[in-house]
Design a protein around this motif. Structure first.
Motif, PDB file in Angstrom:
ATOM      1  N   ASP A 180       6.907  -1.495  -7.457  1.00  0.00           N
ATOM      2  CA  ASP A 180       7.182  -2.644  -6.594  1.00  0.00           C
ATOM      3  C   ASP A 180       5.974  -3.061  -5.755  1.00  0.00           C
ATOM      4  O   ASP A 180       6.069  -4.009  -4.958  1.00  0.00           O
ATOM      5  CB  ASP A 180       8.359  -2.333  -5.670  1.00  0.00           C
ATOM      6  N   ALA A 181       4.863  -2.375  -5.931  1.00  0.00           N
ATOM      7  CA  ALA A 181       3.687  -2.658  -5.098  1.00  0.00           C
ATOM      8  C   ALA A 181       3.209  -4.096  -5.258  1.00  0.00           C
ATOM      9  O   ALA A 181       2.975  -4.804  -4.267  1.00  0.00           O
ATOM     10  CB  ALA A 181       2.563  -1.676  -5.433  1.00  0.00           C
ATOM     11  N   ASN A 182       3.053  -4.549  -6.490  1.00  0.00           N
ATOM     12  CA  ASN A 182       2.484  -5.882  -6.681  1.00  0.00           C
ATOM     13  C   ASN A 182       3.366  -6.987  -6.117  1.00  0.00           C
ATOM     14  O   ASN A 182       2.860  -8.040  -5.697  1.00  0.00           O
ATOM     15  CB  ASN A 182       2.221  -6.126  -8.173  1.00  0.00           C
ATOM     16  N   CYS A 205       0.830  -1.219   0.000  1.00  0.00           N
ATOM     17  CA  CYS A 205       0.000   0.000   0.000  1.00  0.00           C
ATOM     18  C   CYS A 205       0.858   1.261   0.000  1.00  0.00           C
ATOM     19  O   CYS A 205       0.536   2.242  -0.680  1.00  0.00           O
ATOM     20  CB  CYS A 205      -0.928  -0.009   1.209  1.00  0.00           C
ATOM     21  N   ILE A 206       1.946   1.234   0.767  1.00  0.00           N
ATOM     22  CA  ILE A 206       2.831   2.417   0.795  1.00  0.00           C
ATOM     23  C   ILE A 206       3.405   2.645  -0.604  1.00  0.00           C
ATOM     24  O   ILE A 206       3.519   3.783  -1.063  1.00  0.00           O
ATOM     25  CB  ILE A 206       3.935   2.209   1.850  1.00  0.00           C
ATOM     26  N   ALA A 207       3.751   1.542  -1.285  1.00  0.00           N
ATOM     27  CA  ALA A 207       4.277   1.684  -2.645  1.00  0.00           C
ATOM     28  C   ALA A 207       3.205   2.228  -3.598  1.00  0.00           C
ATOM     29  O   ALA A 207       3.472   3.167  -4.363  1.00  0.00           O
ATOM     30  CB  ALA A 207       4.785   0.331  -3.138  1.00  0.00           C
ATOM     31  N   LYS A 208       2.019   1.669  -3.528  1.00  0.00           N
ATOM     32  CA  LYS A 208       0.978   2.045  -4.499  1.00  0.00           C
ATOM     33  C   LYS A 208       0.364   3.412  -4.195  1.00  0.00           C
ATOM     34  O   LYS A 208       0.285   4.276  -5.064  1.00  0.00           O
ATOM     35  CB  LYS A 208      -0.112   0.973  -4.530  1.00  0.00           C
ATOM     36  N   TYR A 209      -0.045   3.590  -2.957  1.00  0.00           N
ATOM     37  CA  TYR A 209      -0.792   4.812  -2.620  1.00  0.00           C
ATOM     38  C   TYR A 209       0.125   5.934  -2.119  1.00  0.00           C
ATOM     39  O   TYR A 209      -0.191   7.114  -2.297  1.00  0.00           O
ATOM     40  CB  TYR A 209      -1.882   4.486  -1.598  1.00  0.00           C
ATOM     41  N   GLY A 210       1.236   5.545  -1.530  1.00  0.00           N
ATOM     42  CA  GLY A 210       2.190   6.561  -1.090  1.00  0.00           C
ATOM     43  C   GLY A 210       2.935   7.217  -2.232  1.00  0.00           C
ATOM     44  O   GLY A 210       3.562   8.265  -2.058  1.00  0.00           O
TER      45      GLY A 210
END
Length: 613
Positions: A249-251, A223-228
């Motif tokens: 790198d989120a997935n 979540c930090i990767a995707k939304y952050g």
């Protein structure tokens, strides 16, 4: 010969605290490596020290002040910062910047065991040694997880630091990138999974406990990767990767979360011992120490002086022997369970009820098991919630809540449960209920509701005083793992698996099944917010989803306020802003806490601090 010695704690016989000394002769009041690592009792005591220090956000935990310390005021709950509860905080900023958690002393204790236990492995069966090493990796991951979700990138220290063998400059370690810290946590949990057995004694880790924590931690990282990457505060720390993870790198993290959660399939289950009564079943899921849903618990007792005060501080004094309450579920949380409550008729007029308890008819069992409504009972007493009396009431609820309420002149409120209407009439009706809502302080409900989850209904009122509650805190349970799996699956586009996981929870909850054709990430998130209500996840979830600044934007929360209509001898409910009318706002810099000022003073290599601090 250099020796690393331990000082024996008098308070906890058999428990050791790490310390460093260079001595030629061992004093009699210290314990040497051979005393710890040459016997199972020594290692077990050493491990007990680590478990006691684990940053489990239990009954005692509060997001500021004493943090993980022992305090009776359990209503200082993080849910009161983010709309789950209306509580004693004046606003979100009261707890958003933390309390300076920095557990490198505990990490040193872990590293010391990892370095020295293998040298003494000949004293034990290798399987046992592996299990202890696995527990050490699990504990280290837990400490780092607690820091990473607060600060982002922090120094990764895998070896024991020694002074004066190392210079001050060597000990002033730089922060690592946030992504590397999360990968380190995942790696430690993989090691823990491989080394530990499938089962463990109560309160300690096994391989599936490690997998459960990994499912939680990797979900945070994804979540930090995707939304952050979309919603952030710019600054040097971000430019250097000390906070933030590349979106690409989120997935990878979501896949790790999904895979870890799947490992628990068939190993744990949802609690259903109380069927067919789904309300009682859900209540007992948090009180039955033998629950098959429990993955990692923390126990308390009177004899060890570890008992807590949940019963005495989450319901009012009317139901308890001591203490007081100051945190109450919001109407917004209640409405997440199934939408708006049926408070009005089709024409907008308030529905009339013979008793306040009638409103509970037909509501979701999980809702009724999580929150006490007006008219519910506990320990032989009724939650007698009444905001006031209307002598007469005409018109719609919306008009009454507008700027010129038509019935305002006929409304009576009070700051005393002794006040009657008509006044001085011994046969009069009490203006407010024994359990609120009054015009006085906040030790009676402000929202019309009380927390039910974890409240021990089996306990006599006389046994519900401060530091008298002994129900266990469930740090990890299978319900959360299903939610971790569902959320990761949705992020990966696997709606089929997400729907199946959600529906296992909804079946147990007595809620309508989710539909694969219509399920969304918001469906899964809402399920998490209600299933894990009051379990101290919501504050972190809103932050990792990076939606706290949108939900908490000068936001006021609402209450369910019952009134008695005197001339009709009926009750009505109005959905009003809670009486304190507090506003909650989230500053985006609070997605990270500041690096503690004291640590910055000791180690300038921890700069730059997180953005806007």
């Amino acid at each position: 010969m250099k020796k690393i010695l331990y000082i024996l704690s008098i308070a906890f016989a058999g428990t050791y605290f790490a310390a460093c000394h260079s001595l030629d002769l061992a004093p009699l009041n210290v314990i040497q490596d051979k005393d710890v690592f040459n016997s199972e009792a020594g290692v077990t005591a050493y491990m007990a020290t680590l478990y006691r220090a684990l940053p489990i956000e239990d009954f005692f935990y509060k997001p500021e002040g004493s943090g993980f310390g022992r305090d009776w005021q359990q209503f200082y709950h993080p849910g009161a910062l983010c709309g789950e509860l209306c509580g004693p905080y004046g606003g979100t900023g009261d707890g958003a910047q933390g309390f300076g958690y920095w557990p490198y002393d505990n990490i040193r204790t872990v590293n010391y065991l990892l370095e020295n236990l293998p040298a003494n492995a000949k004293n034990f069966d290798q399987t046992k040694v592996n299990g202890w090493l696995g527990e050490a990796y699990f504990c280290r991951a837990y400490f780092y997880f607690a820091m990473a979700k607060r600060y982002g990138g922090i120094p990764i220290i895998k070896q024991v630091q020694n002074y004066p063998a190392q210079s001050i400059e060597d000990l002033q370690v730089h922060r690592d990138k946030e992504e590397d810290v999360w990968k380190f946590i995942g790696s430690d949990l993989d090691s823990a999974y491989l080394l530990m057995p499938e089962t463990s004694v109560r309160g300690r880790a096994n391989r599936y406990v490690a997998a459960a924590l990994k499912s939680r931690a990797m979900l945070y990282a994804g979540c930090i990767a995707k939304y952050g990457s979309v919603n952030y505060v710019a600054g040097d720390a971000r430019n250097q990767g000390l906070v933030g993870i590349p979106a690409a790198d989120a997935n990878g993290f979501f896949q790790q979360a999904f895979d870890a959660a799947k490992l628990l399939e068939g190993k744990y289950d949802l609690y259903k011992k109380g069927y067919p009564d789904k309300v009682k079943n859900y209540v007992d899921a948090f009180l039955d120490p033998s629950s098959v849903e429990n993955i990692l618990v923390k126990d308390y007792s009177l004899t060890t002086n570890t008992a807590h005060s949940w019963d005495a501080t989450m319901t009012c004094r009317y139901m308890t022997a001591d203490g007081l309450s100051r945190a109450y579920p919001t109407m917004e949380l209640v409405e997440r369970f199934g939408g708006a409550l049926p408070l009005t008729n089709a024409d907008g007029t308030p529905r009339r009820f013979n008793t306040t308890a009638e409103l509970m008819q037909g509501l979701q069992p999980r809702l009724l098991a999580t929150i006490y409504f007006p008219g519910a009972t506990l320990r032989g007493r009724t939650f007698d919630v009444q905001r006031g009396i209307y002598k007469h009431f005409t018109g719609t609820a919306a008009a009454e809540l507008g700027t010129n309420p038509p019935n305002a002149q006929d409304r009576i409120l009070s700051g005393s449960t002794a006040q009657l209407y008509p006044e001085n009439d011994p046969n009069g009706i009490r203006v407010i209920g024994f359990t609120g809502v009054w015009t006085g302080g906040d030790e009676l409900t402000r929202t019309g509701f009380y927390v039910r989850k974890y409240v021990d209904y089996n306990r006599d009122q006389s046994a519900c005083g401060l530091y008298m509650s002994t129900q266990s805190w469930i740090d990890m349970r299978y319900g959360e793992v299903l939610l971790n799996r569902a959320e990761a699956a949705m992020e990966l586009g696997n709606k089929t698996d997400a729907t199946a996981s959600i529906n296992l929870l909804r079946d147990r909850a007595g809620a309508p099944a989710a539909n694969e054709a219509t399920i969304t990430i918001d469906t899964v998130r809402n399920e998490r917010l209600i299933e894990l209500a009051f379990e101290k996840h919501t504050w972190w979830d809103l932050r990792r989803w990076r939606i706290a600044d949108k939900l908490l934007d000068n936001t006021k929360y609402h209450a369910l306020l019952p009134y008695y209509v005197y001339d009709e001898k009926k009750y009505i409910f109005l959905r009003e802003v809670e009486p304190y009318q507090r506003s909650y706002t989230f500053d985006k810099k609070w997605y990270y806490e500041p690096i503690p000022g004291g640590e910055l003073g000791k180690n300038p290599n921890l700069y730059p601090n997180n953005p806007n601090y």
